[in-house]
Structure formats: structure tokens, C-alpha cells
Write an enzyme that holds these catalytic residues in place. Structure first.
Site, PDB file in Angstrom:
ATOM      1  N   TYR A   1       7.581 -51.877  32.501  1.00 42.51           N
ATOM      2  CA  TYR A   1       6.749 -50.905  32.079  1.00 42.51           C
ATOM      3  C   TYR A   1       5.244 -51.299  32.319  1.00 42.51           C
ATOM      4  CZ  TYR A   1       4.691 -48.110  28.397  1.00 42.51           C
ATOM      5  OH  TYR A   1       4.038 -47.021  27.572  1.00 42.51           O
TER       6      TYR A   1
ATOM      7  N   LYS B   1       2.199 -49.236  34.130  1.00 38.67           N
ATOM      8  CA  LYS B   1       0.982 -48.906  33.434  1.00 38.67           C
ATOM      9  C   LYS B   1      -0.203 -49.264  33.975  1.00 38.67           C
ATOM     10  CE  LYS B   1       3.054 -46.029  30.590  1.00 38.67           C
ATOM     11  NZ  LYS B   1       2.728 -44.689  30.743  1.00 38.67           N
TER      12      LYS B   1
HETATM   13  P1  NAP Z   1       8.726 -39.890  24.074  1.00 36.85           P
HETATM   14  O1  NAP Z   1       8.518 -39.366  22.715  1.00 36.85           O
HETATM   15  O2  NAP Z   1      10.134 -40.661  24.527  1.00 36.85           O
HETATM   16  O3  NAP Z   1       8.590 -38.708  25.090  1.00 36.85           O
HETATM   17  C1  NAP Z   1       8.727 -38.982  26.562  1.00 36.85           C
HETATM   18  C2  NAP Z   1       8.368 -37.554  27.133  1.00 36.85           C
HETATM   19  O4  NAP Z   1       8.666 -37.858  28.523  1.00 36.85           O
HETATM   20  C3  NAP Z   1       9.550 -36.413  26.841  1.00 36.85           C
HETATM   21  O5  NAP Z   1       8.947 -35.200  26.635  1.00 36.85           O
HETATM   22  C4  NAP Z   1      10.545 -36.426  27.980  1.00 36.85           C
HETATM   23  O6  NAP Z   1      11.126 -35.378  28.071  1.00 36.85           O
HETATM   24  C5  NAP Z   1       9.439 -36.907  28.794  1.00 36.85           C
HETATM   25  N1  NAP Z   1       9.964 -37.408  30.500  1.00 36.85           N
HETATM   26  C6  NAP Z   1      10.716 -38.557  30.607  1.00 36.85           C
HETATM   27  N2  NAP Z   1      11.174 -38.920  31.607  1.00 36.85           N
HETATM   28  C7  NAP Z   1      10.737 -37.546  32.287  1.00 36.85           C
HETATM   29  C8  NAP Z   1      10.869 -36.993  33.751  1.00 36.85           C
HETATM   30  N3  NAP Z   1      11.437 -37.907  34.808  1.00 36.85           N
HETATM   31  N4  NAP Z   1      10.266 -35.771  34.032  1.00 36.85           N
HETATM   32  C9  NAP Z   1       9.708 -35.138  33.023  1.00 36.85           C
HETATM   33  N5  NAP Z   1       9.704 -35.499  31.836  1.00 36.85           N
HETATM   34  C10 NAP Z   1      10.048 -36.541  31.394  1.00 36.85           C
HETATM   35  O7  NAP Z   1       7.424 -40.898  24.438  1.00 36.85           O
HETATM   36  P2  NAP Z   1       6.040 -41.206  23.852  1.00 36.85           P
HETATM   37  O8  NAP Z   1       5.875 -42.453  23.036  1.00 36.85           O
HETATM   38  O9  NAP Z   1       5.503 -39.702  23.431  1.00 36.85           O
HETATM   39  O10 NAP Z   1       5.388 -41.707  25.103  1.00 36.85           O
HETATM   40  C11 NAP Z   1       4.281 -40.528  25.926  1.00 36.85           C
HETATM   41  C12 NAP Z   1       3.421 -41.435  26.895  1.00 36.85           C
HETATM   42  O11 NAP Z   1       2.649 -42.199  26.247  1.00 36.85           O
HETATM   43  C13 NAP Z   1       4.407 -42.328  27.922  1.00 36.85           C
HETATM   44  O12 NAP Z   1       3.805 -42.358  29.258  1.00 36.85           O
HETATM   45  C14 NAP Z   1       4.195 -43.700  27.222  1.00 36.85           C
HETATM   46  O13 NAP Z   1       4.451 -44.424  28.159  1.00 36.85           O
HETATM   47  C15 NAP Z   1       3.050 -43.697  26.601  1.00 36.85           C
HETATM   48  N6  NAP Z   1       2.667 -44.605  25.450  1.00 36.85           N
HETATM   49  C16 NAP Z   1       3.368 -44.439  24.407  1.00 36.85           C
HETATM   50  C17 NAP Z   1       2.958 -45.522  23.506  1.00 36.85           C
HETATM   51  C18 NAP Z   1       3.749 -45.399  22.317  1.00 36.85           C
HETATM   52  O14 NAP Z   1       3.596 -46.386  21.410  1.00 36.85           O
HETATM   53  N7  NAP Z   1       4.426 -44.410  21.962  1.00 36.85           N
HETATM   54  C19 NAP Z   1       2.110 -46.427  23.635  1.00 36.85           C
HETATM   55  C20 NAP Z   1       1.417 -46.353  24.963  1.00 36.85           C
HETATM   56  C21 NAP Z   1       1.715 -45.415  25.712  1.00 36.85           C
HETATM   57  P3  NAP Z   1      12.632 -34.785  27.549  1.00 36.85           P
HETATM   58  O15 NAP Z   1      12.123 -34.442  26.138  1.00 36.85           O
HETATM   59  O16 NAP Z   1      13.037 -33.793  28.126  1.00 36.85           O
HETATM   60  O17 NAP Z   1      13.454 -36.113  27.363  1.00 36.85           O
END
Ligand code: NAP
Length: 248
Positions: free
Chosen positions: A156, A160
Site C-alpha cells: 500500500y 501511494k
Molecule cells: P473504501 O471505503 O473501501 O472505498 C473504496 C472505493 O474504491 C469503493 O467505492 C470501491 O468500489 C472502489 N474501488 C476499489 N477497487 C476498485 C476498482 N478496481 N475499480 C473501481 N473502483 C474500485 O475506501 P476509502 O477509505 O474511502 O478510501 C478511498 C481512497 O482514500 C483510497 O485510495 C484510500 O487508499 C485512500 N485513503 C483512505 C484513508 C482512510 O483512512 N480511509 C486514508 C488515506 C488514504 P465498490 O464500492 O464497487 O467496491
């Protein structure tokens, strides 16, 4: 009339979590939003319903953006339907955490392909259209893990950190065409992605965050909306942390 009225935005992974928040915020400011998802059509349709219910414009498009076909279909479809893409938010992401001795090569590949390859593919397709218009915004959602590194996240963090390199290189390539490319680096945010962390792990994490709490989806989404706006027209190649000071 919001400040993004008339703009067309594509948000990858817009069905849940941070991507959902970004889609709602951009739409709230007037953008037409293409809400991408991979599997969860129902969640994506619910985001679209929320946007249209509030008087906005949006559509849900299923595509696996880690594949060339999926990314090209998403971006090509949006350009065909709306004639342009003004804002691309590369947000889709997954984790497959483990210590390196236990991590499978497949877990490395899946995370790199979903988090990094997808952003490269979607950017490549979208920049073609933005170059013709001589304007555009690409915003990549990286992570504090890509800045600091994180034990158990060699895959990961590599994906990133790669996004940060992609952001800066593309910013240099397309700056002359009026396109800005930036990254937003969230710290801990409560979503499905972080739902596996225990209460104890959450409490421990607070000790390392100067602001003493996790961030909200809205705080990340507002930052993305700022970078998408005309107010951020002279910002490019920047990594904007939204992490309560965790990564400094
Ligand atoms: P999440 O709630 O797990 O949502 C992930 C989203 O990505 C969902 O809409 C999923 O679609 C979509 N997705 C996954 N694989 C895909 C693919 N191959 N093609 C198209 N869509 C895909 O994650 P989140 O926490 O909101 O994270 C969003 C972003 O923020 C990510 O890049 C993550 O690394 C980053 N981030 C998150 C955090 C945190 O603390 N949450 C911190 C730093 C960075 P489906 O609904 O269809 O599965």
C-alpha cells in the site's frame, strides 16, 4: 450556482467512503459527477440518487479502473457523454495488509494495480481530452502511508508513494497545457477501509496525531473541491496532507 457549475468530474471509487464524500461535495458545488464503482452498483446508485435529489446531476458507471479496458471505458464514456472532463479524482483504492514475510506477491500486485496503475490509466485517458481544452484538474488520493511508510503496508505504501511520483511527473508534463495535477494525502479516516482496526488501535493512533483525532470524509472532500476550483489555479505538483499533523 456553485463554483464548479458547468464542470464535469469523474470520481473513481465514488460509491463508498471518501470517494462518495468527494462526489457529493463536487456535485454540491455544481459539477456534473460520474460516480465510478467496481462491484457495489447499489451504493453508487444511492450516491447518484442523493445528488439528483438535491438538484444536482450525476450518473453511476461500473468499471474496474485497474484494467486498461475499464479505465478507457470509464473515461472515454464520460468524454462521449459530456464532451469533456474537467476534473479527474483518482480515488479508488484497496488495502491487503500484512508483514512482508506473510504477504503474497498477488497481494502486492493487486494493490499496485488498483491504487497506482488505475490512476496512471485514467490520467492518460483523461489528459488527452483536457489537453484539447487546455485546462483540467487531476487530483490523486494518496495517503500518509505513502509519505511516512507504515509497517504491514509495504504494498500500500509503495502504491501511494508511487502516486506522489506520478503526480509530480505528470504536473511537469502537462502544466504548459493549463492542467494542474495534485495529490491529497489523508491520514486516518473512518471508512470501510479502516473498519478492521480495533478500538484499541484507534485509541493508540490518536497519540501520534497532533490534532488528537481522526479526520472526517468531509474534511478530505473539501480539500479536493478546493484543488478542483479556480482558487487553486496556481497550485500544481503539490501533496496536500489532511492528516491532523500525523505525517509532518
Ligand atoms: P473504501 O471505503 O473501501 O472505498 C473504496 C472505493 O474504491 C469503493 O467505492 C470501491 O468500489 C472502489 N474501488 C476499489 N477497487 C476498485 C476498482 N478496481 N475499480 C473501481 N473502483 C474500485 O475506501 P476509502 O477509505 O474511502 O478510501 C478511498 C481512497 O482514500 C483510497 O485510495 C484510500 O487508499 C485512500 N485513503 C483512505 C484513508 C482512510 O483512512 N480511509 C486514508 C488515506 C488514504 P465498490 O464500492 O464497487 O467496491
Amino acid at each position: 450556482m456553485g463554483d464548479l457549475q458547468g464542470k464535469v468530474a469523474v470520481v473513481t471509487g465514488g460509491s463508498r467512503g471518501i470517494g462518495r464524500g468527494i462526489a457529493l461535495t463536487l456535485a454540491g458545488r455544481g459539477a456534473t459527477v460520474v460516480v465510478n464503482y467496481q462491484r457495489n452498483a447499489e451504493a453508487a446508485q444511492a450516491v447518484v440518487a442523493q445528488i439528483t435529489g438535491a438538484g444536482g446531476t450525476a450518473e453511476a458507471v461500473g468499471a474496474d479502473v485497474s484494467t486498461e479496458e475499464g479505465a478507457n471505458a470509464l473515461i472515454g464514456g464520460a468524454v462521449k457523454a459530456h464532451g469533456r472532463i474537467d476534473i479527474l479524482v483518482n480515488n479508488a483504492g484497496i488495502t491487503r495488509d500484512n508483514v512482508i514475510m506473510m504477504m503474497k506477491a498477488d497481494d502486492f500486485d493487486a494493490v499496485i494495480q488498483t491504487n497506482l496503475r488505475s490512476a496512471w490509466l485514467c490520467s492518460k485517458a483523461a489528459v488527452r481530452s483536457m489537453m484539447r481544452k487546455r485546462s483540467g484538474r487531476v487530483i490523486n488520493i494518496t495517503s500518509v502511508s505513502g509519505v511516512m511508510g507504515q509497517a504491514g503496508q509495504t504494498n500500500y505504501s509503495a502504491s501511494k508513494a508511487g502516486l506522489i511520483g506520478l503526480t509530480k511527473s505528470l504536473a511537469r508534463e502537462v502544466g504548459g497545457r493549463g492542467i494542474t495535477v495534485n495529490a491529497v494525502a489523508p491520514g486516518f479516516v473512518d471508512t470501510d477501509l479502516t473498519s478492521t482496526l480495533t478500538e484499541e488501535q484507534r485509541a493508540t493512533s490518536h497519540q501520534f496525531i497532533p490534532l488528537g483525532r481522526w479526520g472526517t470524509i468531509e474534511e478530505v472532500a473539501e480539500t479536493v473541491a478546493f484543488l478542483a476550483s479556480d482558487s487553486a489555479g496556481y497550485i500544481t505538483g503539490h501533496v496536500l496532507s489532511v492528516d491532523g499533523g500525523l505525517g509532518m
